[in-house]
Write a protein that holds these residues in place. Structure first.
Motif, PDB file in Angstrom:
ATOM      1  N   ALA A 122       0.832  -1.197   0.000  1.00  0.00           N
ATOM      2  CA  ALA A 122       0.000   0.000   0.000  1.00  0.00           C
ATOM      3  C   ALA A 122       0.871   1.255   0.000  1.00  0.00           C
ATOM      4  O   ALA A 122       1.921   1.302   0.633  1.00  0.00           O
ATOM      5  CB  ALA A 122      -0.907  -0.004   1.229  1.00  0.00           C
ATOM      6  N   ASP A 123       0.450   2.257  -0.741  1.00  0.00           N
ATOM      7  CA  ASP A 123       1.150   3.532  -0.778  1.00  0.00           C
ATOM      8  C   ASP A 123       0.879   4.275   0.521  1.00  0.00           C
ATOM      9  O   ASP A 123      -0.268   4.497   0.899  1.00  0.00           O
ATOM     10  CB  ASP A 123       0.647   4.346  -1.979  1.00  0.00           C
ATOM     11  N   LEU A 127      -5.070   6.912   1.238  1.00  0.00           N
ATOM     12  CA  LEU A 127      -6.048   6.270   2.107  1.00  0.00           C
ATOM     13  C   LEU A 127      -6.197   4.824   1.651  1.00  0.00           C
ATOM     14  O   LEU A 127      -6.350   4.565   0.454  1.00  0.00           O
ATOM     15  CB  LEU A 127      -7.409   6.949   1.993  1.00  0.00           C
ATOM     16  N   VAL A 128      -6.128   3.894   2.571  1.00  0.00           N
ATOM     17  CA  VAL A 128      -6.353   2.493   2.238  1.00  0.00           C
ATOM     18  C   VAL A 128      -7.815   2.169   2.536  1.00  0.00           C
ATOM     19  O   VAL A 128      -8.285   2.353   3.667  1.00  0.00           O
ATOM     20  CB  VAL A 128      -5.426   1.573   3.040  1.00  0.00           C
ATOM     21  N   ASP A 136     -14.343  -0.168   5.275  1.00  0.00           N
ATOM     22  CA  ASP A 136     -13.410   0.322   6.279  1.00  0.00           C
ATOM     23  C   ASP A 136     -12.341   1.177   5.615  1.00  0.00           C
ATOM     24  O   ASP A 136     -11.975   0.948   4.452  1.00  0.00           O
ATOM     25  CB  ASP A 136     -12.743  -0.840   7.031  1.00  0.00           C
ATOM     26  N   VAL A 137     -11.848   2.146   6.361  1.00  0.00           N
ATOM     27  CA  VAL A 137     -10.845   3.083   5.853  1.00  0.00           C
ATOM     28  C   VAL A 137      -9.675   3.123   6.828  1.00  0.00           C
ATOM     29  O   VAL A 137      -9.883   3.158   8.050  1.00  0.00           O
ATOM     30  CB  VAL A 137     -11.437   4.503   5.695  1.00  0.00           C
ATOM     31  N   TYR A 138      -8.448   3.116   6.289  1.00  0.00           N
ATOM     32  CA  TYR A 138      -7.258   3.086   7.140  1.00  0.00           C
ATOM     33  C   TYR A 138      -6.267   4.171   6.702  1.00  0.00           C
ATOM     34  O   TYR A 138      -6.173   4.521   5.523  1.00  0.00           O
ATOM     35  CB  TYR A 138      -6.572   1.717   7.053  1.00  0.00           C
ATOM     36  N   TRP A 139      -5.538   4.659   7.682  1.00  0.00           N
ATOM     37  CA  TRP A 139      -4.466   5.625   7.418  1.00  0.00           C
ATOM     38  C   TRP A 139      -3.247   5.197   8.229  1.00  0.00           C
ATOM     39  O   TRP A 139      -3.321   5.072   9.446  1.00  0.00           O
ATOM     40  CB  TRP A 139      -4.900   7.037   7.791  1.00  0.00           C
ATOM     41  N   ASN A 140      -2.149   4.936   7.531  1.00  0.00           N
ATOM     42  CA  ASN A 140      -0.920   4.463   8.191  1.00  0.00           C
ATOM     43  C   ASN A 140      -1.168   3.247   9.071  1.00  0.00           C
ATOM     44  O   ASN A 140      -0.634   3.126  10.178  1.00  0.00           O
ATOM     45  CB  ASN A 140      -0.275   5.579   9.013  1.00  0.00           C
ATOM     46  N   GLY A 141      -2.013   2.348   8.579  1.00  0.00           N
ATOM     47  CA  GLY A 141      -2.282   1.106   9.277  1.00  0.00           C
ATOM     48  C   GLY A 141      -3.317   1.179  10.381  1.00  0.00           C
ATOM     49  O   GLY A 141      -3.684   0.151  10.959  1.00  0.00           O
ATOM     50  N   GLU A 142      -3.817   2.371  10.672  1.00  0.00           N
ATOM     51  CA  GLU A 142      -4.812   2.538  11.728  1.00  0.00           C
ATOM     52  C   GLU A 142      -6.176   2.883  11.126  1.00  0.00           C
ATOM     53  O   GLU A 142      -6.254   3.629  10.153  1.00  0.00           O
ATOM     54  CB  GLU A 142      -4.393   3.656  12.692  1.00  0.00           C
ATOM     55  N   ILE A 203      -6.205  13.874   9.461  1.00  0.00           N
ATOM     56  CA  ILE A 203      -5.049  13.087   9.008  1.00  0.00           C
ATOM     57  C   ILE A 203      -4.405  13.731   7.777  1.00  0.00           C
ATOM     58  O   ILE A 203      -3.592  13.108   7.102  1.00  0.00           O
ATOM     59  CB  ILE A 203      -5.461  11.628   8.695  1.00  0.00           C
ATOM     60  N   GLY A 204      -4.808  14.958   7.487  1.00  0.00           N
ATOM     61  CA  GLY A 204      -4.218  15.674   6.364  1.00  0.00           C
ATOM     62  C   GLY A 204      -4.663  15.204   4.998  1.00  0.00           C
ATOM     63  O   GLY A 204      -3.962  15.404   4.003  1.00  0.00           O
TER      64      GLY A 204
END
Length: 263
Positions: A122-123, A127-128, A136-142, A203-204
């Motif tokens: 993942a980049d 946003l993942v 579900d949505v993740y940012w930096n694994g969280e 989260i910018g």
């Protein structure tokens, strides 16, 4: 690298193991005479990178085994090894990564493995997003925490639109099927949009949302999404789709139907 070999004929199984060890120096190879034994090993924590499986086996067939395998370990790649080519069509219908006819050789195995891309990471600047199953949505694994359920649903709807612009009225029809006054809908969408941008702003990532001239969309290039990867032909993601897409939202049923029947 961990490899599984599955075949009910012991001499063939041992021969396959020898070939895999020669083709993949340093690999660990585990052998199984039954598909259910391999599945049991996976359920206990063994996650093979690639499984080389016979198709014609007593009890659980190779094709049935592959379906269960993908449910337990979607990232695992599967290569069928068989003495007959009559199964090729069905094998690729379940998104097998390869198909070899017996007797196999070291060169055959190396060639099949060369076709398999390395797992895509993942980049970190995106946003993942997970659309298969629950959204579900993740940012930096969280996980990203949304203060309002419908703000999260709004983001899901925009992701489903894949960057196409939409109006507040279109969003209202999807999110509130019972219908509302146009001005009421516009205000509710504005409130949700404001809340969504606030959440992403923490989260910018507020620039994911595009809003111009009463039209709303997203920057798809800022999102790493399983749905988008499937459309790009990423085989690992294709294999992870189990018939469920944004399952909490009724408006997503149309897209899910298209994915299911085109699988």
């Amino acid at each position: 690298m961990l490899l599984f070999a599955v075949d009910d004929e012991k001499p063939v199984l041992e021969g396959t193991k020898d070939i895999l060890l020669k083709a993949c120096e340093g690999a660990e190879v585990m052998t199984f005479s039954r598909g259910d034994a391999a599945l049991e090993a996976i359920s206990q924590g063994k996650k093979p990178d690639v499984v080389f499986s016979d198709i014609e086996m007593p009890g659980l067939s190779g094709l049935e085994f592959a379906v269960k395998l993908k449910s337990l370990s979607p990232e695992t790649k599967i290569v069928f090894v068989t003495g007959h080519d009559k199964y090729a069509v069905n094998a690729f219908k379940i998104k097998a990564n390869g198909y070899l006819l017996k007797p196999i050789s070291v060169e055959d195995v190396r060639e099949e493995l060369s076709y398999m891309p390395e797992p895509r990471e993942a980049d970190k600047d995106k946003l993942v997003v997970k659309c298969f199953g629950h959204f579900d949505v993740y940012w930096n694994g969280e996980p990203v925490i949304f203060t309002r359920k419908q703000s999260k649903e709004l983001l899901a709807y925009l992701i489903d639109r894949r960057g196409a612009v939409c109006t507040a009225e279109e969003i209202g029809l999807a999110l509130w099927e019972d219908g509302h006054d146009k001005k009421v809908v516009q205000q509710r969408v504005r409130n949700l949009l404001s809340d969504l941008k606030s959440t992403l702003g923490e989260i910018g990532m507020e620039d994911v949302i595009i809003r111009k001239h009463r039209q709303i969309a997203i920057h798809t290039e800022m999102i790493d999404c399983d749905y988008y990867r499937l459309l790009e032909g990423d085989m690992d993601v294709v294999n992870s789709y189990q018939g469920e897409y944004l399952k909490d939202y009724s408006w997503a049923e149309l897209t899910n139907g298209e994915l299911y029947f085109n699988k």
